[in-house]
Design an enzyme around this catalytic site. Structure first.
Site, PDB file in Angstrom:
ATOM      1  N   SER A   1      47.238  14.677   8.038  1.00  0.00           N
ATOM      2  CA  SER A   1      46.861  14.893   9.447  1.00  0.00           C
ATOM      3  C   SER A   1      47.159  13.714  10.362  1.00  0.00           C
ATOM      4  O   SER A   1      47.113  13.870  11.592  1.00  0.00           O
ATOM      5  CB  SER A   1      45.377  15.216   9.545  1.00  0.00           C
ATOM      6  OG  SER A   1      45.172  16.558   9.243  1.00  0.00           O
TER       7      SER A   1
ATOM      8  N   LYS B   1      49.681  14.246  12.979  1.00  0.00           N
ATOM      9  CA  LYS B   1      49.376  15.006  14.203  1.00  0.00           C
ATOM     10  C   LYS B   1      49.378  14.102  15.437  1.00  0.00           C
ATOM     11  O   LYS B   1      49.617  14.564  16.557  1.00  0.00           O
ATOM     12  CB  LYS B   1      48.015  15.696  14.073  1.00  0.00           C
ATOM     13  CG  LYS B   1      47.976  16.774  12.987  1.00  0.00           C
ATOM     14  CD  LYS B   1      46.548  17.210  12.670  1.00  0.00           C
ATOM     15  CE  LYS B   1      46.502  18.280  11.591  1.00  0.00           C
ATOM     16  NZ  LYS B   1      45.131  18.560  11.137  1.00  0.00           N
TER      17      LYS B   1
ATOM     18  N   TYR C   1      55.625  21.771  10.049  1.00  0.00           N
ATOM     19  CA  TYR C   1      54.255  21.238   9.904  1.00  0.00           C
ATOM     20  C   TYR C   1      54.023  20.727   8.472  1.00  0.00           C
ATOM     21  O   TYR C   1      53.548  19.613   8.267  1.00  0.00           O
ATOM     22  CB  TYR C   1      53.231  22.319  10.288  1.00  0.00           C
ATOM     23  CG  TYR C   1      51.806  21.908  10.023  1.00  0.00           C
ATOM     24  CD1 TYR C   1      51.161  20.972  10.837  1.00  0.00           C
ATOM     25  CD2 TYR C   1      51.091  22.414   8.937  1.00  0.00           C
ATOM     26  CE1 TYR C   1      49.866  20.567  10.573  1.00  0.00           C
ATOM     27  CE2 TYR C   1      49.791  22.016   8.672  1.00  0.00           C
ATOM     28  CZ  TYR C   1      49.182  21.091   9.490  1.00  0.00           C
ATOM     29  OH  TYR C   1      47.891  20.684   9.230  1.00  0.00           O
TER      30      TYR C   1
ATOM     31  N   TYR D   1      37.769  14.671  12.493  1.00  0.00           N
ATOM     32  CA  TYR D   1      37.266  16.060  12.488  1.00  0.00           C
ATOM     33  C   TYR D   1      35.765  16.091  12.759  1.00  0.00           C
ATOM     34  O   TYR D   1      35.296  15.405  13.652  1.00  0.00           O
ATOM     35  CB  TYR D   1      37.575  16.761  11.150  1.00  0.00           C
ATOM     36  CG  TYR D   1      38.894  16.411  10.580  1.00  0.00           C
ATOM     37  CD1 TYR D   1      40.053  16.854  11.200  1.00  0.00           C
ATOM     38  CD2 TYR D   1      39.006  15.628   9.440  1.00  0.00           C
ATOM     39  CE1 TYR D   1      41.291  16.541  10.682  1.00  0.00           C
ATOM     40  CE2 TYR D   1      40.236  15.301   8.925  1.00  0.00           C
ATOM     41  CZ  TYR D   1      41.372  15.763   9.549  1.00  0.00           C
ATOM     42  OH  TYR D   1      42.586  15.442   9.047  1.00  0.00           O
TER      43      TYR D   1
ATOM     44  N   VAL E   1      44.084  14.016   4.690  1.00  0.00           N
ATOM     45  CA  VAL E   1      43.571  14.315   3.342  1.00  0.00           C
ATOM     46  C   VAL E   1      44.359  13.644   2.215  1.00  0.00           C
ATOM     47  O   VAL E   1      43.973  13.747   1.055  1.00  0.00           O
ATOM     48  CB  VAL E   1      43.452  15.833   3.055  1.00  0.00           C
ATOM     49  CG1 VAL E   1      42.353  16.476   3.860  1.00  0.00           C
ATOM     50  CG2 VAL E   1      44.775  16.546   3.242  1.00  0.00           C
TER      51      VAL E   1
END
Ligand code: GLN
Length: 305
Positions: A61, A64, A189, A241, A259
Site C-alpha cells: 500500500s 498508493k 495495481y 488505515y 502489508v
C-alpha cells in the site's frame, strides 16, 4: 543517530512475537517475521540504517502514495478529489461496506484499496504496463533508486488471490464511480503493490515528501510542494488505515504502511524515517515497526503534533 536507531529496533524486536506475516497473499507468507530494520534519511540525503537493513519487502500500500502523487501531477487536484474523498475511514483497508452504504458511492480516501484502484483509473494510460511503468518511475524518482523492480512472483500471487480487489473494482464500475477496463487497471495495481524495496529506499521516499517534493539525494523536484503537502496530510490522517488515530497519538508524524511490513514516515523539513518488519498487527501494520517509530519519535523529537 545510529545508536538511537539500533536501540529503537531492539525495542521493536521485543514485540515481534505478537504479530504475524500477511498470509492472504500466499507469496507474502514467505517473509521472515523476525526481520526488523529502521532507516533515517536527512535533508542532506544522508541515510543511516540499523537492524536487518538488507531485508527486501514489497511496498504494497505504500505505492498508493506514489500513484496518488502521479495522478495529482497529471490530472490535477480538482479532478482527483471529485472522484475520491479525503476523509479517514474507520474500516479495514479492503472494506467494501461503506462504498455501498453511502451515496455518492465514492471511495473514502485514496489510501484504501478502493481509492487507490480508482486513482489508477484516472491516469491517462490504456495499457496496464505503461500505467505501471509510470508509477514505478515515480517511485524510482522518489527513492533515487533506478534499480527498483516488480517482484513478479508476488504480483502473480496477488492476482491469483484478488477476489476482494476485483469486487471493489467491479463495484466501483457498477455504480459509475469508475470508468475503464477493470482487469487492466487491477493488473497495474497488483504490480505496483509488488514493487520491491529496502528500508533505505523507503526512508529516501519519505525524505522526498518531507523536503517539499524534492529528492534530497538527487536534487530532483519529483512533486510540486503542494502535492507533497497533500500526500503528507493524507498520510497523517489515513496512512495506517483504521490504525491511523492510534499511530498519530503514539508516533505523531505522517506515514504510510503496507502489508509487506514497510512503513514510510515523513517528518516535514526534517527527515524520512522508515521501518521494515513483516510481522503485522491485526490492522495490517508492522507491529515491531510501529513500536520502533514510536521510540524514535520520542528519542529524536520527531513529533509534529
Ligand atoms: N496489495 C495489497 C492488497 O491490495 C495492499 C494492501 C495493503 O498493503 N494494506 O490487498
Amino acid at each position: 543517530m545510529e545508536g538511537a536507531l539500533r536501540e529503537a529496533v531492539e525495542l521493536g524486536r521485543s514485540i515481534l512475537g505478537q504479530g504475524a506475516v500477511a498470509t492472504y497473499i500466499p507469496e507474502l507468507a514467505k517473509a521472515d517475521p523476525s526481520a526488523l530494520a529502521a532507516a533515517y534519511c536527512g535533508m542532506d540525503g544522508k541515510t543511516i540504517s540499523a537492524g536487518d537493513e538488507g531485508t527486501k519487502i514489497t511496498v504494497q500500500s505504500i505505492s498508493k502514495v506514489a500513484s496518488l502523487g502521479l495522478a495529482l501531477n497529471i490530472c490535477g487536484e480538482e479532478t482527483v478529489f471529485s472522484k475520491v474523498g479525503v476523509e479517514p475511514s474507520a474500516d479495514p483497508f479492503n472494506s467494501i461496506m461503506r462504498l455501498e452504504m453511502r451515496a455518492p458511492h465514492r471511495p473514502q480516501n485514496p489510501l484504501i484499496n478502493s481509492g487507490a484502484i480508482l486513482v489508477l483509473s484516472l491516469l491517462p494510460f490504456s495499457d496496464s504496463t505503461e500505467r505501471l511503468e509510470a508509477v514505478l518511475d515515480t517511485m524510482r524518482r522518489m527513492s533515487g533508486n533506478e534499480g527498483l523492480r516488480v517482484n513478479e512472483a508476488v504480483a502473480a500471487s496477488e492476482k491469483d488471490t484478488s477476489d476482494r480487489n476485483r469486487s471493489l473494482g467491479y463495484f466501483l464500475r457498477s455504480v459509475e464511480a469508475m470508468d475503464g477496463d477493470v482487469e487492466n487497471i487491477l493488473d497495474s495495481y497488483f504490480r505496483q503493490c509488488a514493487i520491491e524495496c529496502s528500508v533505505e529506499d523507503l526512508a529516501a521516499m519519505g525524505a522526498t515528501l518531507a523536503c517539499g517534493g524534492v529528492n534530497p539525494l538527487t536534487g530532483e523536484q519529483v512533486f510540486p510542494e503542494r502535492t507533497a503537502l497533500i500526500l503528507r496530510a493524507l498520510m497523517m490522517t489515513c496512512g495506517l488505515y483504521d490504525g491511523s488515530g492510534d499511530f498519530a497519538v503514539r508516533v505523531g508524524f505522517p506515514a504510510k504502511s503496507g502489508v509487506g511490513g514497510g512503513i514510510m514516515g515523513s517528518v516535514p523539513a526534517r527527515a524520512g524515517v522508515a521501518v521494515v518488519g513483516p510481522a503485522l498487527d491485526k490492522r495490517g501494520n508492522s507491529i515491531g515497526g510501529v513500536r520502533t517509530l514510536e521510540m524514535l519519535s520520542e528519542s529524536l523529537s520527531l513529533r509534529v503534533l
